[in-house]
Write a protein that holds these residues in place. Structure first.
Motif, PDB file in Angstrom:
ATOM      1  N   ALA A 524       0.992  -1.125   0.015  1.00  0.00           N
ATOM      2  CA  ALA A 524       0.104  -0.065  -0.189  1.00  0.00           C
ATOM      3  C   ALA A 524       0.964   1.194   0.001  1.00  0.00           C
ATOM      4  N   TRP A 525       0.851   1.864  -1.262  1.00  0.00           N
ATOM      5  CA  TRP A 525       1.710   3.506  -1.016  1.00  0.00           C
ATOM      6  C   TRP A 525       0.882   4.476  -1.094  1.00  0.00           C
ATOM      7  N   ASP A 526       1.263   5.210  -0.376  1.00  0.00           N
ATOM      8  CA  ASP A 526       0.632   6.608  -0.090  1.00  0.00           C
ATOM      9  C   ASP A 526       1.707   7.742  -0.380  1.00  0.00           C
ATOM     10  N   PHE A 527       1.566   8.664  -1.501  1.00  0.00           N
ATOM     11  CA  PHE A 527       2.420   9.464  -1.929  1.00  0.00           C
ATOM     12  C   PHE A 527       2.571  10.977  -1.463  1.00  0.00           C
ATOM     13  N   GLY A 528       1.483  11.093  -0.505  1.00  0.00           N
ATOM     14  CA  GLY A 528       1.256  12.212  -0.004  1.00  0.00           C
ATOM     15  C   GLY A 528       0.661  13.198  -0.810  1.00  0.00           C
ATOM     16  N   HIS A 529       0.011  12.843  -2.013  1.00  0.00           N
ATOM     17  CA  HIS A 529      -0.562  13.802  -2.980  1.00  0.00           C
ATOM     18  C   HIS A 529      -1.055  12.768  -4.154  1.00  0.00           C
ATOM     19  N   GLY A 530      -2.145  12.805  -4.565  1.00  0.00           N
ATOM     20  CA  GLY A 530      -2.577  12.167  -5.575  1.00  0.00           C
ATOM     21  C   GLY A 530      -3.358  10.685  -5.247  1.00  0.00           C
ATOM     22  N   PRO A 531      -3.556   9.991  -6.277  1.00  0.00           N
ATOM     23  CA  PRO A 531      -4.144   8.497  -5.793  1.00  0.00           C
ATOM     24  C   PRO A 531      -2.929   7.809  -5.341  1.00  0.00           C
ATOM     25  N   ALA A 532      -3.297   6.822  -4.315  1.00  0.00           N
ATOM     26  CA  ALA A 532      -2.344   5.785  -3.947  1.00  0.00           C
ATOM     27  C   ALA A 532      -2.168   4.661  -4.948  1.00  0.00           C
ATOM     28  N   SER A 533      -1.307   3.607  -4.558  1.00  0.00           N
ATOM     29  CA  SER A 533      -0.994   2.529  -5.295  1.00  0.00           C
ATOM     30  C   SER A 533      -1.051   1.290  -4.555  1.00  0.00           C
ATOM     31  N   ARG A 534      -1.439   0.083  -5.091  1.00  0.00           N
ATOM     32  CA  ARG A 534      -1.132  -1.219  -4.786  1.00  0.00           C
ATOM     33  C   ARG A 534      -0.181  -1.796  -5.385  1.00  0.00           C
ATOM     34  N   PRO A 538       5.755   1.113  -8.014  1.00  0.00           N
ATOM     35  CA  PRO A 538       4.584   1.988  -8.845  1.00  0.00           C
ATOM     36  C   PRO A 538       5.245   2.575  -9.886  1.00  0.00           C
ATOM     37  N   GLN A 539       4.468   3.431 -10.776  1.00  0.00           N
ATOM     38  CA  GLN A 539       4.922   3.968 -11.690  1.00  0.00           C
ATOM     39  C   GLN A 539       5.408   5.432 -11.140  1.00  0.00           C
TER      40      GLN A 539
END
Length: 669
Positions: A524-534, A538-539
């Motif tokens: 579970a990725w949270d970039f602090g802005h915009g959508p997360a990624s599973r 991640p790209q």
């Protein structure tokens, strides 16, 4: 003081010129001549001997010092002080060397390897007389004609033992005289000679005598005429000095008698022998005629058979221990003097080994027909063997039948163990178990982290996972065994990632490398802005442009097959510009606006060097990091208003090129 000149008998000096041997008595530390301070010695001849290397303290290592053609002398210091002595060659053209060693409590061969034994010496190449005297100026003179022939008198310590080595470097075989004078130390033994103890030995009708110190071997007559049995119960027919085959002195004598002595109390007395003296010590001081020593001969007893050495694991032989020695000849080699019976695995005695010294042995090793691996209860009985007797004591008394010794054997043990692992998110537990078979009553568990446990079934808890090592040592009091096993706790979970850069310039994209480990089932990725990624990786992600710096927190949460989670977080920064520039003016007035001069936006620089110069060319500021700023001061004082030149050079980390810039900035207040 009375000085005696002692001539060393020439029969001891049988080595011929050119024979490279060191076998003559006195040529080694172990066979050194005993000396004292009340007599001089005359060494008539020096036999050839190549010697061994001595590493002399404080002398050049490229020069090889050896005890070539040497004689060794030993003495004890009885009163502390200085030692003075002289060595006078028979041929004054000979070059004699010497070295003194303190060998107290040491192996005598340490003189060749341990520099701490060295007290003083002289290896000068000047021929003629040498030694230690008040005229000496050095403690140890090294090799060479420039070195003095006399050394300072060494200081001796009371109670210490010393060795003096005297070497004839000239190879002439001519002798020398050695005398002691001028020092304050006393090396003359003040102890009057005396007997210490005496004991009778039935075997061969001998009396062994222990003396209170060492005496010259040459002062004992072979017939033992110095000794008599008071009352004439027996006559002395011969005397043997112990250790005289390898040295010049002795402290023990064995007397042969012309008949056996019956039980009773006896006295041995010393007198002048056919050589007109008793026994003389190193200083020619005698044991006073008339001194005696008493001894008793008890009624002869048999030697009991009642003790064996503790039986170890897997015995294939039994050691019998005797309170007194028996005749080796009374023990049958086939072990038939001993009979083995018991309830354990069937074995028998097949041979007996004795450990003989002078026809007597105080122990017997019984060899079994096989190795015993299991529990058993045994008994050894003393019987008449094929030699038609049991054990016979030194005095000829046979041990009667009926003696026996019991013993037990124990099972061999096996340290192999079982284990079970319980994995968890924070705590992993290894459940260990040993079955305790074969009478095991002691368990020691050792782990790779240095901890240990006891008992048959401990539980080991870990908070750090990975490969673990478990060693178990078990014992039943006699037999031991150990077993080692490696156990993998393979539920280690660690969230980890790296960002391609901690600072993002305009149009830069952030990319992430996932370095997480474990049996991961979700990311579970949270970039602090915009959508997360599973996604696992991640790209690349582009953050929005802003007119000022922005900080974002990037978080990764991983989960494994046990539903355990781990989290890691990194921060990255976006900046409005990465174009390196130096302001054309600055105002160091502490108003928080444009207070410093420095190269701004140096995010993508390396090996930076920034210098500021005054109008007259003076260097007023220098830094190798772009965030270190000039505050408009020179040596702590405010700089004058005006124009200042600067020079900037750095490597552009994006392009890999070296950049050089220069310009001027105005300091305003």
């Amino acid at each position: 003081m009375r000085w005696l000149i002692i001539i060393i008998s020439t029969f001891l000096l049988t080595a011929q010129r050119g024979v490279a041997q060191c076998t003559t008595l006195g040529q080694s530390p172990q066979s050194a001549f005993p000396v004292c301070g009340t007599r001089a010695l005359q060494q008539q001849q020096v036999p050839p001997c190549p010697g061994r290397v001595i590493n002399v303290t404080g002398c050049a290592t490229q020069t090889q010092y050896r005890d070539v053609n040497a004689f060794w002398y030993k003495f004890t210091c009885y009163q502390a002080g200085t030692l003075g002595f002289s060595i006078t060659p028979a041929d004054l053209n000979d070059d004699y060397d010497w070295q003194l060693f303190d060998v107290t409590g040491r192996n005598l061969n340490d003189v060749y390897t341990n520099a701490n034994t060295q007290v003083g010496g002289n290896w000068s190449a000047i021929p003629g007389q040498t030694g230690a005297s008040s005229a000496g100026t050095v403690q140890t003179a090294c090799e060479g004609f420039q070195q003095p022939k006399w050394s300072r008198m060494p200081t001796l310590i009371a109670g210490h033992q010393y060795l003096l080595m005297i070497s004839n470097f000239s190879l002439s075989q001519s002798g020398y005289s050695l005398s002691f004078q001028g020092g304050t130390a006393n090396i003359t033994d003040p102890l009057p000679g005396a007997f210490q103890k005496a004991a009778y030995h039935c075997l061969n009708n001998r009396i062994s005598i222990k003396l209170n110190k060492r005496f010259q071997c040459s002062t004992l007559t072979p017939a033992g005429t110095e000794f008599e049995i008071v009352g004439g119960a027996a006559g002395v027919t011969a005397a043997q000095a112990i250790s005289c085959s390898s040295g010049f002195d002795m402290d023990s004598v064995v007397l042969d008698l012309d008949r056996p002595l019956p039980p009773g109390n006896y006295t041995v007395r010393i007198r002048n022998g056919t050589d007109n003296n008793t026994l003389l010590d190193a200083c020619d001081n005698p044991i006073a005629a008339g001194r005696d020593v008493s001894f008793s001969i008890p009624v002869p007893q048999f030697v009991p058979f009642n003790n064996i050495r503790a039986v170890t694991c897997r015995p294939d032989r039994i050691k019998v221990l005797l309170s007194s020695p028996v005749l080796c000849s009374s023990i049958a080699a086939d072990g038939s003097d001993f009979q083995l019976s018991g309830t354990g695995p069937a074995v028998r005695i097949v041979s007996a080994n004795t450990f003989c010294s002078g026809q007597l042995s105080d122990s017997i090793e019984l060899v079994l027909s096989g190795t015993v691996y299991r529990d058993g209860n045994y008994r050894i009985d003393l019987v008449r063997g094929t030699d038609n007797n049991t054990m016979i004591s030194e005095c000829g008394v046979q041990t009667p039948l009926g003696h026996s010794v019991p013993y037990v054997t124990r099972d061999t043990v096996n340290a192999s163990f079982a284990h079970r692992v319980r994995l968890d998110c924070v705590y992993d537990t290894i459940f260990l178990r040993h079955d305790g078979a074969h009478g095991v009553n002691d368990w020691k568990w050792s782990f790779e982290d240095g901890t240990s446990m006891t008992g048959p079934a401990p539980e080991k808890v870990y908070t750090v996972f990975g490969m673990k090592t478990v060693k178990l040592t078990v014992s039943n009091g006699v037999c031991t065994d150990e077993h080692t096993r490696q156990i993998l706790l393979d539920n280690e979970l660690k969230a980890d990632f790296t960002v391609n850069t901690p600072v993002l310039c305009p149009l830069d994209m952030a990319s992430f490398t996932n370095n997480s480990i474990g049996h991961i089932v979700s990311h579970a990725w949270d970039f602090g802005h915009g959508p997360a990624s599973r996604l696992i990786t991640p790209q690349p992600f582009r953050y929005p442009l802003a007119s000022r710096e922005q900080t974002y927190r990037v978080r990764l949460v991983v989960e494994d097959n046990l539903q355990c989670r781990d989290t890691i977080e990194h921060t990255l920064k976006t900046v409005p510009s990465c174009s390196v520039a130096v302001p054309t003016a600055f105002t160091p007035n502490n108003d928080g606006v444009n207070d410093f001069l420095y190269p701004i936006n140096g995010y993508k620089t390396a090996d930076l060097l920034f210098r500021v110069y005054s109008r007259n060319g003076q260097l007023v500021f220098e830094t190798r990091h772009w965030l270190q700023k000039w505050d408009g001061r020179i040596n702590g004082s405010p700089a004058d208003v005006g124009t200042y030149a600067w020079v900037l050079e750095y490597t552009d980390t994006e392009l890999g090129t070296r950049v050089f810039q220069k310009g001027v900035s105005t300091l305003l207040r």
